[in-house]
Motif scaffolding. Sequence first.
Motif, PDB file in Angstrom:
ATOM      1  N   GLU A 114      -5.261 -36.417  98.196  1.00 39.08           N
ATOM      2  CA  GLU A 114      -5.197 -34.965  98.097  1.00 39.08           C
ATOM      3  C   GLU A 114      -6.509 -34.432  97.524  1.00 39.08           C
ATOM      4  O   GLU A 114      -7.065 -34.989  96.585  1.00 39.08           O
ATOM      5  CB  GLU A 114      -4.027 -34.559  97.208  1.00 39.08           C
ATOM      6  CG  GLU A 114      -3.831 -33.060  97.081  1.00 39.08           C
ATOM      7  CD  GLU A 114      -2.633 -32.704  96.226  1.00 39.08           C
ATOM      8  OE1 GLU A 114      -2.341 -31.506  96.085  1.00 39.08           O
ATOM      9  OE2 GLU A 114      -1.994 -33.633  95.680  1.00 39.08           O
TER      10      GLU A 114
ATOM     11  N   THR B 145      -4.637 -31.527 102.078  1.00 39.06           N
ATOM     12  CA  THR B 145      -3.653 -30.782 101.296  1.00 39.06           C
ATOM     13  C   THR B 145      -2.306 -31.491 101.314  1.00 39.06           C
ATOM     14  O   THR B 145      -1.886 -32.016 102.352  1.00 39.06           O
ATOM     15  CB  THR B 145      -3.485 -29.360 101.875  1.00 39.06           C
ATOM     16  OG1 THR B 145      -4.754 -28.708 101.882  1.00 39.06           O
ATOM     17  CG2 THR B 145      -2.511 -28.545 101.053  1.00 39.06           C
ATOM     18  N   ARG B 146      -1.605 -31.476 100.172  1.00 34.70           N
ATOM     19  CA  ARG B 146      -0.244 -32.019 100.114  1.00 34.70           C
ATOM     20  C   ARG B 146       0.745 -30.857 100.253  1.00 34.70           C
ATOM     21  O   ARG B 146       0.674 -29.875  99.511  1.00 34.70           O
ATOM     22  CB  ARG B 146      -0.002 -32.760  98.797  1.00 34.70           C
ATOM     23  CG  ARG B 146       1.359 -33.461  98.736  1.00 34.70           C
ATOM     24  CD  ARG B 146       1.507 -34.259  97.461  1.00 34.70           C
ATOM     25  NE  ARG B 146       0.544 -35.351  97.410  1.00 34.70           N
ATOM     26  CZ  ARG B 146       0.709 -36.531  98.004  1.00 34.70           C
ATOM     27  NH1 ARG B 146       1.805 -36.752  98.733  1.00 34.70           N
ATOM     28  NH2 ARG B 146      -0.210 -37.474  97.894  1.00 34.70           N
ATOM     29  N   GLN B 147       1.673 -30.975 101.186  1.00 33.54           N
ATOM     30  CA  GLN B 147       2.587 -29.883 101.458  1.00 33.54           C
ATOM     31  C   GLN B 147       3.806 -30.384 102.239  1.00 33.54           C
ATOM     32  O   GLN B 147       3.881 -31.554 102.613  1.00 33.54           O
ATOM     33  CB  GLN B 147       1.876 -28.810 102.288  1.00 33.54           C
ATOM     34  CG  GLN B 147       1.502 -29.273 103.696  1.00 33.54           C
ATOM     35  CD  GLN B 147       0.759 -28.215 104.480  1.00 33.54           C
ATOM     36  OE1 GLN B 147      -0.462 -28.190 104.488  1.00 33.54           O
ATOM     37  NE2 GLN B 147       1.501 -27.335 105.138  1.00 33.54           N
ATOM     38  N   THR B 148       4.739 -29.471 102.460  1.00 31.11           N
ATOM     39  CA  THR B 148       5.854 -29.733 103.372  1.00 31.11           C
ATOM     40  C   THR B 148       5.475 -29.194 104.733  1.00 31.11           C
ATOM     41  O   THR B 148       5.186 -27.997 104.877  1.00 31.11           O
ATOM     42  CB  THR B 148       7.145 -29.067 102.879  1.00 31.11           C
ATOM     43  OG1 THR B 148       7.534 -29.663 101.633  1.00 31.11           O
ATOM     44  CG2 THR B 148       8.275 -29.265 103.886  1.00 31.11           C
ATOM     45  N   LEU B 149       5.462 -30.056 105.723  1.00 29.97           N
ATOM     46  CA  LEU B 149       5.050 -29.677 107.078  1.00 29.97           C
ATOM     47  C   LEU B 149       6.295 -29.453 107.925  1.00 29.97           C
ATOM     48  O   LEU B 149       7.175 -30.318 107.988  1.00 29.97           O
ATOM     49  CB  LEU B 149       4.188 -30.794 107.678  1.00 29.97           C
ATOM     50  CG  LEU B 149       3.311 -30.439 108.886  1.00 29.97           C
ATOM     51  CD1 LEU B 149       2.328 -29.331 108.535  1.00 29.97           C
ATOM     52  CD2 LEU B 149       2.570 -31.674 109.361  1.00 29.97           C
TER      53      LEU B 149
ATOM     54  N   GLU C  43      -0.021 -34.422 109.794  1.00 29.86           N
ATOM     55  CA  GLU C  43       0.193 -35.349 108.691  1.00 29.86           C
ATOM     56  C   GLU C  43      -0.734 -36.555 108.849  1.00 29.86           C
ATOM     57  O   GLU C  43      -0.832 -37.118 109.952  1.00 29.86           O
ATOM     58  CB  GLU C  43       1.655 -35.808 108.704  1.00 29.86           C
ATOM     59  CG  GLU C  43       1.995 -36.875 107.695  1.00 29.86           C
ATOM     60  CD  GLU C  43       3.392 -37.438 107.908  1.00 29.86           C
ATOM     61  OE1 GLU C  43       3.761 -38.381 107.188  1.00 29.86           O
ATOM     62  OE2 GLU C  43       4.107 -36.949 108.810  1.00 29.86           O
TER      63      GLU C  43
ATOM     64  N   THR D  22      -1.914 -33.449 104.629  1.00 31.01           N
ATOM     65  CA  THR D  22      -2.205 -32.841 105.926  1.00 31.01           C
ATOM     66  C   THR D  22      -3.636 -32.336 105.979  1.00 31.01           C
ATOM     67  O   THR D  22      -4.254 -32.052 104.951  1.00 31.01           O
ATOM     68  CB  THR D  22      -1.261 -31.660 106.222  1.00 31.01           C
ATOM     69  OG1 THR D  22      -1.640 -30.534 105.422  1.00 31.01           O
ATOM     70  CG2 THR D  22       0.182 -32.014 105.945  1.00 31.01           C
TER      71      THR D  22
ATOM     72  N   ARG E  49      -1.657 -28.060 111.865  1.00 31.64           N
ATOM     73  CA  ARG E  49      -2.013 -29.123 110.931  1.00 31.64           C
ATOM     74  C   ARG E  49      -1.327 -30.419 111.351  1.00 31.64           C
ATOM     75  O   ARG E  49      -0.415 -30.412 112.173  1.00 31.64           O
ATOM     76  CB  ARG E  49      -1.621 -28.756 109.494  1.00 31.64           C
ATOM     77  CG  ARG E  49      -2.327 -27.501 108.981  1.00 31.64           C
ATOM     78  CD  ARG E  49      -2.049 -27.268 107.503  1.00 31.64           C
ATOM     79  NE  ARG E  49      -2.729 -28.229 106.638  1.00 31.64           N
ATOM     80  CZ  ARG E  49      -3.963 -28.099 106.197  1.00 31.64           C
ATOM     81  NH1 ARG E  49      -4.693 -27.052 106.564  1.00 31.64           N
ATOM     82  NH2 ARG E  49      -4.505 -29.005 105.390  1.00 31.64           N
TER      83      ARG E  49
ATOM     84  N   ASP F 161       6.294 -33.230 101.276  1.00 30.51           N
ATOM     85  CA  ASP F 161       5.354 -33.882 100.368  1.00 30.51           C
ATOM     86  C   ASP F 161       4.451 -34.882 101.097  1.00 30.51           C
ATOM     87  O   ASP F 161       4.361 -36.051 100.735  1.00 30.51           O
ATOM     88  CB  ASP F 161       6.133 -34.585  99.252  1.00 30.51           C
ATOM     89  CG  ASP F 161       5.237 -34.968  98.082  1.00 30.51           C
ATOM     90  OD1 ASP F 161       4.264 -34.244  97.814  1.00 30.51           O
ATOM     91  OD2 ASP F 161       5.503 -36.013  97.451  1.00 30.51           O
TER      92      ASP F 161
END
Length: 379
Positions: A370, A71-75, A362, A322, A360, A319
């Motif tokens: 993704e 998944t692409r996200q802000t961690l 990175e 993860t 999670r 971005d």
Amino acid sequence: MSTATRPAEVAADDPDEPPARRGRWRPGFLLGAVVVLVAAVAGTAVTFATGGHADRSTSTDRRPPSTATVTRQTLVDRETKNGELGYGTPRARDSRLSGTVTWLASGGATVKRGRTLYRIDNDPVVLLYGGLPAYRVLRVDVSGTDVKQFEQNLAALGHTGFTVDEDFTSATADAVRDWQEDLGLPETGQVEPSRIVYAPGEVRVESHGVEVGDTVGAGKVVLSTTGTARLVTCTLDVEDQRLARKGAEVTITLPDGTRSTGKVGTVETVVQTSAAASGQDAQTETKIEVTVTGDDPKVLAGYDKAAVDVGFVASERADVLTVPVAALLTLAEGGYGLQVVEETGTRIVVVRTGLFAAGRVEVSGEGVTEGLTVGMPGD
């Protein structure tokens, strides 16, 4: 995390070994050994990094019990600290007069501009708004920022006939007499600093330091006040100062498990003094006091005072790709990999790890994209 291991290597016959020790291999036995070896290799659904690249061997019969998606996200990595929900740190209000306390604003009451906080010898001490303490008598021909601050309050209370500036004129004195008449004070046209308490805005009476009927002198704490907005106060160690950035977003977890969000308001360095033990000096310690304002006051309204958890942002990566931490495989050669699940089978890809947060991690590496489906090892 699971551990991937290589199949055992088969040693070649030593050509220098005497024939008597090597013995004879029967063709049937040799064929059977080769079949067993091939079956062992084919049954191993793990690949390994060689020379920095992943060996993309596949197997259709060793699929993981469950899968997850890249998944692409802000961690965001948060550090949780203890906080107290209330109205902020109380401020002691000392009397600058001597006399008998004849009235006190009640505990929990909200006092606004121009209203009385307490009375000494039945004369009022009133609240005005401002950040500069009253420190001198204001009268005609006095100039300064304290004059302007007082005149701003005088105008806000409805008094007119003067110009709001830094000069205390005869017109200001006339307005002051009207103000004093409204309060029941002698109409001198001068402003005594002992009759004023300045605060940034309206205040809430937190507690009393005296009772009605007590005799007080200058410097005696009459009462303590706070602001009226509900705040969370945290006291941090100096080494955690990096967490306390003004305006930074935080999470607030209430005693019933309800979660809300807020922002860091004020950040102040304070010195705390602990009580001295017998025969020892009092100990002082520097702390960072942080106030947090909730984004939704209604969520905080159900508690007068409460212990809460505050989640400060320690690290953040925007971005990034993860996966669940449990999806990582520890490779025998060192480092980490992921088991990629495809229609034709599975393969291992080598990954580099970054920030770990909230279960999670990175990840990056060749072929890591993704939406990729990866294996989750069983218990």
